[in-house]
Design a protein around this motif. Sequence first.
Motif, PDB file in Angstrom:
ATOM      1  N   GLU A 155       0.221  -1.140  -0.173  1.00 61.71           N
ATOM      2  CA  GLU A 155       0.210  -0.059   0.113  1.00 61.71           C
ATOM      3  C   GLU A 155       0.884   0.766   0.199  1.00 61.71           C
ATOM      4  O   GLU A 155       0.649   2.332  -0.354  1.00 61.71           O
ATOM      5  N   HIS A 156       1.881   1.094   0.610  1.00 64.30           N
ATOM      6  CA  HIS A 156       2.994   2.835   0.743  1.00 64.30           C
ATOM      7  C   HIS A 156       3.909   2.523  -0.485  1.00 64.30           C
ATOM      8  O   HIS A 156       4.939   3.266  -0.013  1.00 64.30           O
ATOM      9  N   GLU A 216       8.478  -4.041   5.514  1.00 64.04           N
ATOM     10  CA  GLU A 216       7.507  -3.954   6.099  1.00 64.04           C
ATOM     11  C   GLU A 216       6.732  -5.125   7.312  1.00 64.04           C
ATOM     12  O   GLU A 216       7.205  -5.918   7.134  1.00 64.04           O
ATOM     13  N   SER A 244      -2.835  -4.421   3.001  1.00 60.79           N
ATOM     14  CA  SER A 244      -1.746  -3.779   2.955  1.00 60.79           C
ATOM     15  C   SER A 244      -0.872  -4.413   1.227  1.00 60.79           C
ATOM     16  O   SER A 244      -0.376  -3.481   0.390  1.00 60.79           O
TER      17      SER A 244
END
Length: 532
Positions: A209-210, A248, A255
């Motif tokens: 997601e990031h 992560e 995500s």
Amino acid sequence: MSSNIQLSVKEKIGYALGDGAANIAWRAVATFLFIFYTDVFGLSPATVGILVLTARFSDGISDIIMGIIGDHTTSKYGKFRPWILWTALPLGVILSLLFTSPELSENGKIVYAYITYILFTLIYTANNIPYGALMGVMTANDKERTSIGSFRMVGAFAGGMVVQGALLFLVAYFGNASPTIEISKLTASTFEVNVTASKTIEHVHIKTEHGIANFSWNDDVHKNDSPTTTKSFQMKEGLRYSFIVSGETNLSQNSITIVDQKKGYRNAIYVMSVLLTILMLITFSATKERVQPPKDQKTNLKQDLKDLFSNKPWLILLIIGLLFNTYNCIKQGVVIYYFTHYLNNQLLSASYLTALMLASIGGAFSTAYLSKKFGKRNVFICALLCSGLINALLFFCGPEQINAIFIIGMLSECASAIFPTLFFVMLGDAADFSEWKNGRRATGLVYSAGSFASKFGGGIAGFIVMTVLSMFGYNGLNPDTITHATKGMVMLMSWIPAIITLVAAGLMLIYPLNQKTLDKITLELHHRRTSK
């Protein structure tokens, strides 16, 4: 008289929204269409390069024809405003079709691309030449036109910022592939991710997601691939695709994003097309034509063309416009490739392009002040040199030097924003020069240079970008070709376009209309019009 009229801020903003609309179309094509063609639609870089150059080359004729049609249009709305009304919806429709991916054979795709792309250039011509010419007849005051030009460029850059800043996020939103995702934790920050699709999707992107974690293929076929923050691949119905994801913690199904590029681009562009159409209709409603050709001027196409090609300021502007549009379009055309494959972070390009648009707005707003203080020609030359030389510094930036890339890009873009701002204002000056010298005015024909320079410059840029990528063996559907091709992407982002600005700056030295000459022309034309 129109030479003394001070236009309202409301009318200037209304006019500016038209270039905001045009740039939704133009920037979408210049920035995203190349990578859409190669990485989503499946065309080869060589095919795309020839397509773009061929389609844009024909624009020289269509632009001049449209300029003539505009000059000879008679309606209750004026000569140029009605074309903005008539083409608003067709431009939105053809933009949508450009980014639609029908299921066709390889030859069928090429035919579809040619038809839709050529139609886009024709409809854009029918819209943009009258739009540009409209600025030349809203007022006869060249300083007031400079102010309109600044508003116009702010509108243009705002429209560009909307499409360049939001499109990839809309693609991700509308293109959510919703596959089955299984996650197994291997260590505190390492996971095995298995993905299975319920249908075949030709081209998807997978990332977190990031956009922080690195993906590595968990199979023998791709074992030599470098870990990257995103992977592009074809998903076939029922097959499992396995990755090792690191970087992560607390990774979950929510995500992981997997985007169907075809669906995402199609629906995202639909949204942009609706916005484009609305803005064009506002421009039509908010503006007014005030400057008319001399009352005793009779229609004489042969004389209009003779005047045009003997107009030295116009000829110089035509070549300079071609050069700076090639410069800008090379940078726009390669930026998504650069961020996707060299920086391994495609969505970061949205932030970069937004930052460039903000810098452009600053450059556009400063143009009127700088031109008044130093003269249009001098400001144009300095902007060309500064933008090109600063941009060349990107050659020395590695993929980890994000801050330097952003700073260099913004400084270069701030200077390059001055190019189109002054260019369209100076076309109005060239129309005044023709009327002053020959006693005849063909505003639409003069402004055809703007559309021709934009589109043919974009065609040359597209051909250059695709040719360089082809030379480095790039194939958007084959990840094995990408690493070597990043060298070409860096060259296209830096020194290749910079060379063009040096040539344009040299040519600008012989441009004959300085501010003293323009003041003389404006005053004399005012006396002629008021004495009749």
